[in-house]
Scaffold this active site. Sequence first.
Site, PDB file in Angstrom:
ATOM      1  N   LYS A   1       7.538  11.559  16.342  1.00  0.00           N
ATOM      2  CA  LYS A   1       8.524  12.111  17.278  1.00  0.00           C
ATOM      3  C   LYS A   1       9.806  12.481  16.529  1.00  0.00           C
ATOM      4  CE  LYS A   1       8.760  12.464  21.664  1.00  0.00           C
ATOM      5  NZ  LYS A   1       8.296  13.743  22.243  1.00  0.00           N
TER       6      LYS A   1
ATOM      7  N   SER B   1      -4.312   3.537   9.133  1.00  0.00           N
ATOM      8  CA  SER B   1      -5.057   2.850  10.184  1.00  0.00           C
ATOM      9  C   SER B   1      -5.806   1.652   9.584  1.00  0.00           C
ATOM     10  CB  SER B   1      -5.996   3.861  10.851  1.00  0.00           C
ATOM     11  OG  SER B   1      -6.638   3.286  11.948  1.00  0.00           O
TER      12      SER B   1
ATOM     13  N   ILE C   1       0.834  -1.210   0.000  1.00  0.00           N
ATOM     14  CA  ILE C   1       0.000   0.000   0.000  1.00  0.00           C
ATOM     15  C   ILE C   1       0.870   1.263   0.000  1.00  0.00           C
ATOM     16  CG2 ILE C   1      -1.575   1.389   1.427  1.00  0.00           C
ATOM     17  CD1 ILE C   1      -3.193  -1.060   1.989  1.00  0.00           C
TER      18      ILE C   1
ATOM     19  N   LYS D   1      -4.577  -0.254  16.226  1.00  0.00           N
ATOM     20  CA  LYS D   1      -5.106   0.756  15.295  1.00  0.00           C
ATOM     21  C   LYS D   1      -6.064   1.713  15.992  1.00  0.00           C
ATOM     22  CE  LYS D   1      -3.014  -0.744  11.469  1.00  0.00           C
ATOM     23  NZ  LYS D   1      -1.933  -0.003  10.804  1.00  0.00           N
TER      24      LYS D   1
HETATM   25  C1  HXC Z   1       0.703 -16.209  16.298  1.00  0.00           C
HETATM   26  C2  HXC Z   1       2.707 -15.117  15.928  1.00  0.00           C
HETATM   27  C3  HXC Z   1       2.552 -15.262  14.534  1.00  0.00           C
HETATM   28  C4  HXC Z   1       1.381 -15.934  14.074  1.00  0.00           C
HETATM   29  C5  HXC Z   1       4.418 -14.206  14.915  1.00  0.00           C
HETATM   30  N1  HXC Z   1       3.866 -14.475  16.104  1.00  0.00           N
HETATM   31  N2  HXC Z   1       3.645 -14.674  13.933  1.00  0.00           N
HETATM   32  N3  HXC Z   1       1.800 -15.588  16.814  1.00  0.00           N
HETATM   33  N4  HXC Z   1       0.483 -16.373  14.975  1.00  0.00           N
HETATM   34  N5  HXC Z   1       1.185 -16.094  12.753  1.00  0.00           N
HETATM   35  C6  HXC Z   1       4.430 -14.199  17.415  1.00  0.00           C
HETATM   36  C7  HXC Z   1       5.717 -14.925  17.609  1.00  0.00           C
HETATM   37  O1  HXC Z   1       5.500 -16.288  17.930  1.00  0.00           O
HETATM   38  C8  HXC Z   1       6.311 -14.146  18.786  1.00  0.00           C
HETATM   39  O2  HXC Z   1       5.689 -14.488  19.986  1.00  0.00           O
HETATM   40  C9  HXC Z   1       5.891 -12.720  18.490  1.00  0.00           C
HETATM   41  O3  HXC Z   1       4.772 -12.820  17.569  1.00  0.00           O
HETATM   42  C10 HXC Z   1       6.968 -11.920  17.848  1.00  0.00           C
HETATM   43  O4  HXC Z   1       7.401 -12.567  16.686  1.00  0.00           O
HETATM   44  P1  HXC Z   1       8.817 -12.246  16.021  1.00  0.00           P
HETATM   45  O5  HXC Z   1       8.842 -12.889  14.690  1.00  0.00           O
HETATM   46  O6  HXC Z   1       9.890 -12.523  16.980  1.00  0.00           O
HETATM   47  O7  HXC Z   1       8.761 -10.664  15.958  1.00  0.00           O
HETATM   48  P2  HXC Z   1       9.073  -9.664  14.856  1.00  0.00           P
HETATM   49  O8  HXC Z   1      10.253  -9.980  14.044  1.00  0.00           O
HETATM   50  O9  HXC Z   1       9.071  -8.406  15.528  1.00  0.00           O
HETATM   51  O10 HXC Z   1       7.815  -9.821  13.874  1.00  0.00           O
HETATM   52  C11 HXC Z   1       6.802  -8.957  13.811  1.00  0.00           C
HETATM   53  C12 HXC Z   1       5.548  -9.652  13.322  1.00  0.00           C
HETATM   54  C13 HXC Z   1       5.749 -10.282  11.964  1.00  0.00           C
HETATM   55  C14 HXC Z   1       4.431  -8.629  13.288  1.00  0.00           C
HETATM   56  C15 HXC Z   1       5.208 -10.707  14.332  1.00  0.00           C
HETATM   57  O11 HXC Z   1       4.552 -10.876  11.538  1.00  0.00           O
HETATM   58  C16 HXC Z   1       6.244  -9.310  10.926  1.00  0.00           C
HETATM   59  O12 HXC Z   1       7.406  -8.946  10.903  1.00  0.00           O
HETATM   60  N6  HXC Z   1       5.448  -8.829  10.037  1.00  0.00           N
HETATM   61  C17 HXC Z   1       5.907  -7.782   9.104  1.00  0.00           C
HETATM   62  C18 HXC Z   1       5.166  -7.720   7.883  1.00  0.00           C
HETATM   63  C19 HXC Z   1       3.698  -7.593   8.079  1.00  0.00           C
HETATM   64  O13 HXC Z   1       3.116  -8.113   9.019  1.00  0.00           O
HETATM   65  N7  HXC Z   1       3.038  -6.992   7.159  1.00  0.00           N
HETATM   66  C20 HXC Z   1       1.594  -6.942   7.182  1.00  0.00           C
HETATM   67  C21 HXC Z   1       1.169  -5.645   6.924  1.00  0.00           C
HETATM   68  S1  HXC Z   1      -0.507  -5.680   6.469  1.00  0.00           S
HETATM   69  P3  HXC Z   1       6.355 -15.541  21.024  1.00  0.00           P
HETATM   70  O14 HXC Z   1       5.359 -15.684  22.101  1.00  0.00           O
HETATM   71  O15 HXC Z   1       6.570 -16.813  20.264  1.00  0.00           O
HETATM   72  O16 HXC Z   1       7.620 -14.886  21.468  1.00  0.00           O
HETATM   73  C22 HXC Z   1      -1.275  -5.012   7.717  1.00  0.00           C
HETATM   74  C23 HXC Z   1      -2.721  -4.781   7.478  1.00  0.00           C
HETATM   75  C24 HXC Z   1      -3.363  -4.355   8.764  1.00  0.00           C
HETATM   76  O17 HXC Z   1      -0.748  -4.717   8.690  1.00  0.00           O
HETATM   77  C25 HXC Z   1      -4.757  -3.877   8.580  1.00  0.00           C
HETATM   78  C26 HXC Z   1      -5.677  -4.934   8.154  1.00  0.00           C
HETATM   79  C27 HXC Z   1      -6.963  -4.471   7.623  1.00  0.00           C
END
Ligand code: HXC
Length: 288
Positions: free
Chosen positions: A140, A157, A32, A175
Amino acid sequence: MDLDRTYLQTSAWKSNIFKGKVVFVTGGAGTICKVQTQALVLLGADAAIIGRNEAKTIKAAEELAKLRDGAKVVGIGNVDVRDVQSIANAVETTVEKLGRIDFVIAGAAGNFLSDFNHLSSNAFKSVVSIDLLGSFNTIKACFPQLRKNKGKVIFVSATLHYYGVPFQAHVGAAKAGVDALSNALAVELGPLGITCNCIAPGAIGGTEGMSRLTPPGQRPTETRVPLQRLGSTRDIADATVYLFSPAADYVTGTIQVVDGGLWHIGNMMGDLYPDVIISQGEDEHSKL
Ligand code: HXC
């Protein structure tokens, strides 16, 4: 859907309306936010895009720079919005290379589907830290530039927190906080000439959010959307152009929902009570 130069012929906007402006975009290589940046670059702005993944961010910046002759686009990788100092360093690099920051898009987000029983405290914290604390940190770090240039801010959001959406407690909470942050900053920073608004995308086709969040077979179909189609990234880009354009100079503290009317229909996630929710509490994979 990426934008190309034909956007200039088919959009409602005047070319060069953002000439001399610089936009700073967190998550700017994402599906996006990249298209939001494309529209601004096509309409005359220079840009800095910020991301965790360095290779992806630099590649996206190179593509963006090709959109307009003379466009300057800087890609800054290895930046985690949870770390305010890493954003402050990116702001410094942006000002060094592009001279200023006028517009900020706080777009970096993290998400996954998880019911409460399997959502650990650390997982909840991760998403709130990226989406909400990350938005705070971004403003910030950009504040000196925003103050100097009477800047404009857009937070990306969602509509998930308008009602209870299962598997999205973490994102809904984050959000809701982003909306509250935007509203408070609109009031506090208004006297400085800074505007703060949110864009709340609905179901936008072809995005990472859609593919991560909607289980196969449960995708919101066009027929569930009042306007009878999924949103496009261009729809979000056009809302972005409006909010940064002089047409929105008197618009602050608003949430621009861009969802074809979908949230009025209610829960987007399909079946509300699948087995994973019905059986919670009886599961050896429950998380603390
Ligand atoms: C349950 C999960 C999980 C899953 C991660 N975790 N994926 N729990 N189901 N599918 C848990 C992990 O087990 C861990 O908990 C904790 O989250 C942190 O995970 P890490 O991988 O160590 O953290 P990090 O590298 O900071 O990862 C951040 C993240 C990851 C959010 C968890 O998914 C990520 O990097 N995403 C980036 C890209 C992304 O999400 N893009 C989407 C954008 S779209 P534990 O307990 O095991 O320590 C979007 C749309 C929103 O946001 C609006 C919708 C309408």
